[in-house]
Write an enzyme that holds these catalytic residues in place. Structure first.
Site, PDB file in Angstrom:
ATOM      1  N   THR A  83      87.439  56.510  82.121  1.00 30.40           N
ATOM      2  CA  THR A  83      87.778  55.808  80.886  1.00 30.40           C
ATOM      3  C   THR A  83      89.272  55.854  80.632  1.00 30.40           C
ATOM      4  O   THR A  83      89.978  56.739  81.135  1.00 30.40           O
ATOM      5  CB  THR A  83      87.107  56.456  79.667  1.00 30.40           C
ATOM      6  N   ASP A  84      89.737  54.911  79.830  1.00 26.41           N
ATOM      7  CA  ASP A  84      91.042  55.085  79.204  1.00 26.41           C
ATOM      8  C   ASP A  84      90.880  56.176  78.146  1.00 26.41           C
ATOM      9  O   ASP A  84      89.764  56.541  77.751  1.00 26.41           O
ATOM     10  CB  ASP A  84      91.512  53.763  78.588  1.00 26.41           C
TER      11      ASP A  84
END
Length: 871
Positions: free
Chosen positions: A291-292
């Site tokens: 994920t970011d």
């Protein structure tokens, strides 16, 4: 400022409160609008289960090594490697837990695509948009090598770059400068060359942001907001936005970072069609997906959808000591809501990538801290109580990378206009220099956190995609080193007492800035909302004032993207316009290299420059809708940037690919030859997948994640895989997995290898052109090849699409070079949404290949099956 305060003020608060609306003083030309777009038909279909990695031969050895390790791991060790330890819970911007029994350390992940963020003794390279403007594949690779060497030297396992999304669909989007340009092939080549260079050093590249993150405002979901949905049809997704990611996966990228936003009403970090169906199945991605930061929105759903690692590990609100994974992932394995085989694949992908790039062999541990510049400090600054120690060893990793940084910045410099040959300057010319953009930051180097201000020469945008400048050569300093006849006025207000003679040349410096949404600069919350596409700090007025006073004006522009020039570009006194993009630490030296004629300019625009912002389609404007989820529907489809201008019969001020030189080039002897025959509309059948690791997928003993079995001192807020009383958890035999989860998906016909079916990457046609420098100065030429597809395909297709480019070596006057441009089957194909495959005209019938120096300057046309001629 404490770690918690920095987190809330600097990152979390803007995401929770959402970007502020456009100021009342915004100019009339600004295109920021509220759009209530009903797009209920854009729904991302489910795609389960997650394809296992390891079936590509290039990765077989790494997966075998990973299998030997993962098959002996405990549940705690597996969960540890999938979950970040938490915000500010280690030296890097993010790190996983470790598996020390097997020699696997905390895996360090660190920004940025242009250098090591929040570090020391590092190089601040020119960003992606500058690198794209070079149109130089060798420099793209060389810069990647330097980035990788610096990451390795600092002990960074995964460097968070390159960025190939956003593509630049929205010209006022805040982060388009991190990518390589507003064209999928330019992005793809820049990204792939960077990845190859970085990973040649053992550093793992993380290509981002996957996918559709084209504006900063409202990008992110939180406990009170919902990130916008980028609604993209299947063909547009494949032919534009997915193209650079496919090429990066083909290049063997080790990591893929998801975007914050939704795509077709499903968050990227839990969008099973994107992660399972496209990345891991159709494109054959063998690495791990993360994920970011704080872009993790669920536990079970994201795991089943194909996510492998969450960063920085925290749940909905960071530094509360909870996570969607960590101990909750342990619980999900024990209760059966996440199958053990999914966790095994997650961990295997991470460990295999670690082995693939040789990080088991003397790879350094982190020797810096992203949290402080002090030598000593807390090891876990996000904790209320933390042990302390040496956190910065101040290791110098710069080597001679300043040479590469200067070369990239120099070769990107794009000469748009040069009336009467006013450039290059002579060393004894009488120069008057105007604009704060020629000088330094009056508050001091790196005084603005993450470059979150526009003070002095603009070297990069702002946000997580930055790095501290180890030094800065300003244009003022560089010009002063060369010229003894230079008078400096480092101000954005034109001085009233300046005198001008007919021999004077005024150099006027202006810029336009943008960045990431967690910082607002001069009313711009990442995206250029208040500024529009105009120059900042009344730059237009400064140019006009100089043009009224001086008969010879040269405008130098540092900019993140397209900038309007109509107020002054046609003024008689404005003789030259130079776009120096974002040059990094060697801003002044790279510029004077070109201004004074040591090198001819050889950069070309990586985007078009319009005459008016209204020339763009309305659908690419920044959307300002404070309440409810924004539906950002890509109604313009394939018609972005130059594709749109050509289709709408709009002549931009300067077209994509435009760039002048101090010399001239002659093209001659163009030829075309066939390589691999296109004897069918669709490529040959894909190869079948190889085998993947097979584990014991039984639910492990609960004792493997029991706190009672641990012996170490617990750090508060640190994210662990352990549970209190896990023995009380029972597995359910009827857990409601998503529909179709326990079925086997048919192999996508467009797959078969990294990036897709290997057949689509075979060379179909080869074009050769002889390039001769027929001018009086040495210089480099850029050849661009655009494909025109026939109407017989029965689809609405842009009339010209960049598919290949090459840059010559530096040619002396009279010197020639034969340039070879190779075109693949994919390059002359369209995405067939029914067949779910790439379709090309049989035998290339009707395909034309146009070659020249910009999309508006294409003197050579080659007809497939025929010959090349001059148009």
């Amino acid at each position: 400022m404490t770690a918690w305060t920095r987190l809330v003020v600097g990152f979390l608060l803007p995401q929770l409160l959402v970007a502020s609306p456009v100021p009342d003083a915004a100019p009339d030309s600004v295109k920021v609008e509220q759009r209530d777009d009903e797009s209920v038909d854009y729904q991302s279909p489910p795609y389960y289960p997650t394809p296992h990695g390891g079936w590509v031969s290039d990765w077989a050895e790494a997966y075998e090594k990973a299998y030997q390790v993962v098959s002996n791991m405990t549940l705690a060790e597996k969960v540890n490697l999938t979950t970040g330890t938490g915000f500010f819970m280690g030296p890097c911007v993010g790190q996983t837990g470790s598996a020390p029994r097997f020699g696997v350390p905390n895996i360090c992940l660190q920004d940025s695509p242009l250098g090591i963020r929040n570090s020391d003794h590092n190089t601040a390279f020119p960003p992606g948009i500058t690198t794209g403007a070079t149109f130089n594949k060798e420099l793209m690779y060389e810069r990647g090598v330097a980035l990788g060497e610096e990451s390795r030297g600092k002990g960074v396992n995964v460097q968070l770059g390159p960025a190939v999304g956003p593509l630049g669909r929205k010209p006022r989007g805040g982060r388009i400068w991190e990518g390589f340009g507003a064209d999928p092939v330019l992005q793809a080549v820049g990204g792939a060359q960077t990845i190859k260079g970085m990973q040649s050093t053992g550093t793992i590249a993380s290509m981002k942001h996957f996918i559709g993150n084209e504006q900063e405002m409202y990008r992110m979901s939180s406990i009170i907001t919902k990130g916008y949905s980028s609604n993209i049809d299947d063909r547009t997704l494949h032919e534009l936005y997915l193209w650079p990611f496919a090429e990066g996966i083909r290049a063997g990228v080790g990591s893929l970072m998801t975007a914050y936003n939704d795509v077709n009403s499903s968050a990227c970090s839990q969008n099973s069609k994107l992660l399972n169906g496209i990345a891991k199945d159709e494109l054959g991605f063998q690495g791990f997906i993360l994920t970011d930061w704080l872009g993790h929105y669920s536990g079970v759903a994201s795991a089943l959808a194909g996510l492998d690692m969450c960063m920085p590990g925290d749940g909905a609100v960071p530094l509360f000591g909870d996570s969607y994974w960590g101990s909750e992932l342990s619980r999900s394995i024990l209760n059966g809501s996440v199958p053990v085989n999914r966790l095994n694949d997650m961990v295997t992908r991470i460990v295999a990538t670690w082995y693939k790039f040789g990080q088991d062999k003397d790879y350094p541990l982190p020797n810096f801290s992203t949290n402080t510049q002090d030598e000593t400090g807390p090891l876990y600054p996000g904790a209320l109580f933390s042990p302390s120690g040496v956190v910065n060893q101040f290791v110098n990793v710069q080597a001679d990378h300043n040479v590469t940084a200067r070369a990239v910045a120099r070769e990107a410099i794009t000469l748009l206009k040069n009336d009467q040959g006013i450039l290059p300057l002579r060393r004894n010319d009488s120069l008057k220099i105007f604009g704060s953009d020629a000088g330094g930051n009056s508050d001091g180097l790196n005084s603005c956190s993450d470059q979150g201000c526009d003070k002095g020469v603009l070297t990069m945008g702002w946000g997580s995609g930055t790095a501290r400048l180890p030094y800065l050569i300003t244009p003022q300093e560089a010009i002063a080193n060369i010229s003894k006849n230079a008078e400096f006025h480092i101000t954005d207000s034109f001085p009233s007492d300046v005198t001008a003679t007919s021999k004077d040349i005024a150099l006027v410096f202006i810029n336009a800035d943008s960045g990431e949404n967690y910082i607002t600069v001069e009313g711009n919350p990442g995206d250029r909302t208040a500024a529009g596409l105009n120059a900042w700090h009344n730059g237009d007025d400064l140019v006009k004032a100089a043009a009224q006073k001086f008969s010879n004006v040269v405008v130098i522009v540092h900019t993140v993207g397209p900038i309007l020039m109509e107020e002054w570009v046609d003024l008689k006194s404005v003789k030259a316009v130079v776009v120096a993009h974002l040059p990094g630490q060697e801003a002044g030296n790279s510029l004077t290299d070109v201004l004074f004629g040591d090198y001819s300019p050889s950069g070309h625009l990586p985007y078009s420059i319009p005459r008016s912002e209204s020339d763009y389609p309305d659908s690419v404007s920044i959307i300002n809708q404070p309440f409810g989820q924004i539906q950002d529907t890509y109604t313009e489809g394939l018609y972005v940037d130059y594709r749109h201008f050509i289709n709408a019969n709009i002549t931009p001020r300067y077209p994509f690919g435009h760039g002048l030189s101090y010399t001239t080039f002659k093209f001659s002897n163009p030829t075309i030859s066939e390589a691999t025959a296109l004897d069918s509309a669709y490529p040959p059948a894909r190869p079948s997948k190889g085998s993947t690791p097979v584990y014991n997928d039984s639910i492990p003993s609960a004792s493997e994640v029991s706190w009672s079995s641990t012996t170490f001192t617990r750090i508060w807020r640190y994210l662990y895989p352990y549970l209190d009383n896990p023995q009380s958890i029972t597995a359910s035999n009827d857990y409601p997995y998503p529909e179709g989860y326990n079925t086997t998906q048919p192999e996508p016909r467009a797959g078969g290898g990294q990036g897709g079916n290997p057949a689509i990457f075979k060379t179909a046609f080869t074009v050769q052109v002889q390039v001769t420098n027929n001018g009086a100065r040495k210089g480099k030429a850029v050849l661009q090849l655009y494909v025109e597809l026939p109407s017989s395909l029965g689809l609405d297709t842009p009339s010209l699409q960049l598919r290949q480019f090459e840059k010559t070596k530096e040619l002396a006057p009279g010197q020639s070079e034969t340039v070879t441009l190779e075109i693949t089957r994919k390059d002359v194909s369209v995405w067939d949404v029914v067949a779910q495959d790439w379709k090309a005209p049989v035998n290339g019938e009707g395909v034309k290949l146009w070659i020249g120096q910009s999309v508006a300057d294409l003197p050579i046309v080659c007809v497939v099956g025929g010959q090349c001629s001059f148009a």
